[in-house]
Motif scaffolding. Sequence first.
Motif, PDB file in Angstrom:
ATOM      1  N   THR A 147     -32.298  18.962  19.891  1.00  0.00           N
ATOM      2  CA  THR A 147     -30.848  18.785  19.275  1.00  0.00           C
ATOM      3  C   THR A 147     -30.431  20.005  18.693  1.00  0.00           C
ATOM      4  O   THR A 147     -31.157  21.007  18.214  1.00  0.00           O
ATOM      5  CB  THR A 147     -31.161  17.775  18.018  1.00  0.00           C
ATOM      6  N   THR A 157     -23.022  16.755  17.380  1.00  0.00           N
ATOM      7  CA  THR A 157     -24.504  16.536  17.585  1.00  0.00           C
ATOM      8  C   THR A 157     -24.806  16.485  18.932  1.00  0.00           C
ATOM      9  O   THR A 157     -23.961  15.746  19.764  1.00  0.00           O
ATOM     10  CB  THR A 157     -25.192  15.383  16.680  1.00  0.00           C
ATOM     11  N   ALA A 216     -27.691  16.103  21.715  1.00  0.00           N
ATOM     12  CA  ALA A 216     -29.209  15.970  21.703  1.00  0.00           C
ATOM     13  C   ALA A 216     -29.816  15.345  23.226  1.00  0.00           C
ATOM     14  O   ALA A 216     -28.894  14.812  24.002  1.00  0.00           O
ATOM     15  CB  ALA A 216     -29.575  14.913  20.900  1.00  0.00           C
TER      16      ALA A 216
END
Length: 297
Positions: free
Chosen positions: A235, A246, A248
Amino acid sequence: MYVFMDPAPGDEPVRDDEELLVRTAMERATDGAPPLPDLVPGALVQGHRRRVRARAAMGAAAAAVVGLGVLGAALPVWNGGGEPVRQWSAASQTSPTPDPTFTAVPVRPPVHIEPSAGETSMADLPDDERSRQQVFQNEAAGVLETLLPKALAPVRPVDIAVNRYQGGAESPVFPLTFSVRPLATGKAARADRACLDVAVKHLRCDEVSLPGGIMAQAITAAGNAEGGKTITGVTVRFRYGHSRVTLAVGGDTDAMVSAPVTADDLLAVARDAQFIEMVAYADERPMESKEGSVRGG
């Protein structure tokens, strides 16, 4: 899924969707640049629902094509090889003759996941907003496929939420998260999570500087141990504008195969101008609810 919310009172005004996407597309066209050859439990533990894949809904693909025509005079969408393919919209035609040359826009068939009881999906959005999110997902999937390691190709949108994607052809397949979520304000505001190493949990976190002085956390974590095997996911998260970003990639929990990426791979994506363009658009015109909002409600 994350339900779309308008910017809260007091936030900076955002530009019109069409203006933003047309501006981005025209900048790409004029630049002439060649194509580039937390821990997130949802990414690591998608479980069996990720496997419930059906044939792509033709209606969703058609809606995305319509969205491309409405939102961009020459909106680039990436194919599997990374080459941008442009389609002229009706709005860009100034005279009936000569007719523009039409090219097929590669719409990536989304991976279908049935929502759980009480959970919503992109199908529950108003038509205009669903179309906008589908266009964004389609382009984001192309950018991610271009920038991420080839082991994750093809990258496809997942129709349950705008921040969900899937990498890999058949098996193994890997869940991807690309989220640009508005930060909560006032009493609901959250402090950034500390970047900690936890050896016993096979957790490593590094703080890295991105262009523009942005500080990012690059996290590698192991989980989902089974039969003597442990899979690893990666991540990268950071603040941008009014949002928390984010990116990931999780492992295949069915095949027990770790994500075929490293923290450095994701940091390279986070430094790329194409990726930041996508982040900037989603920051100015959010598609997810603010932090602290309830999913599916």
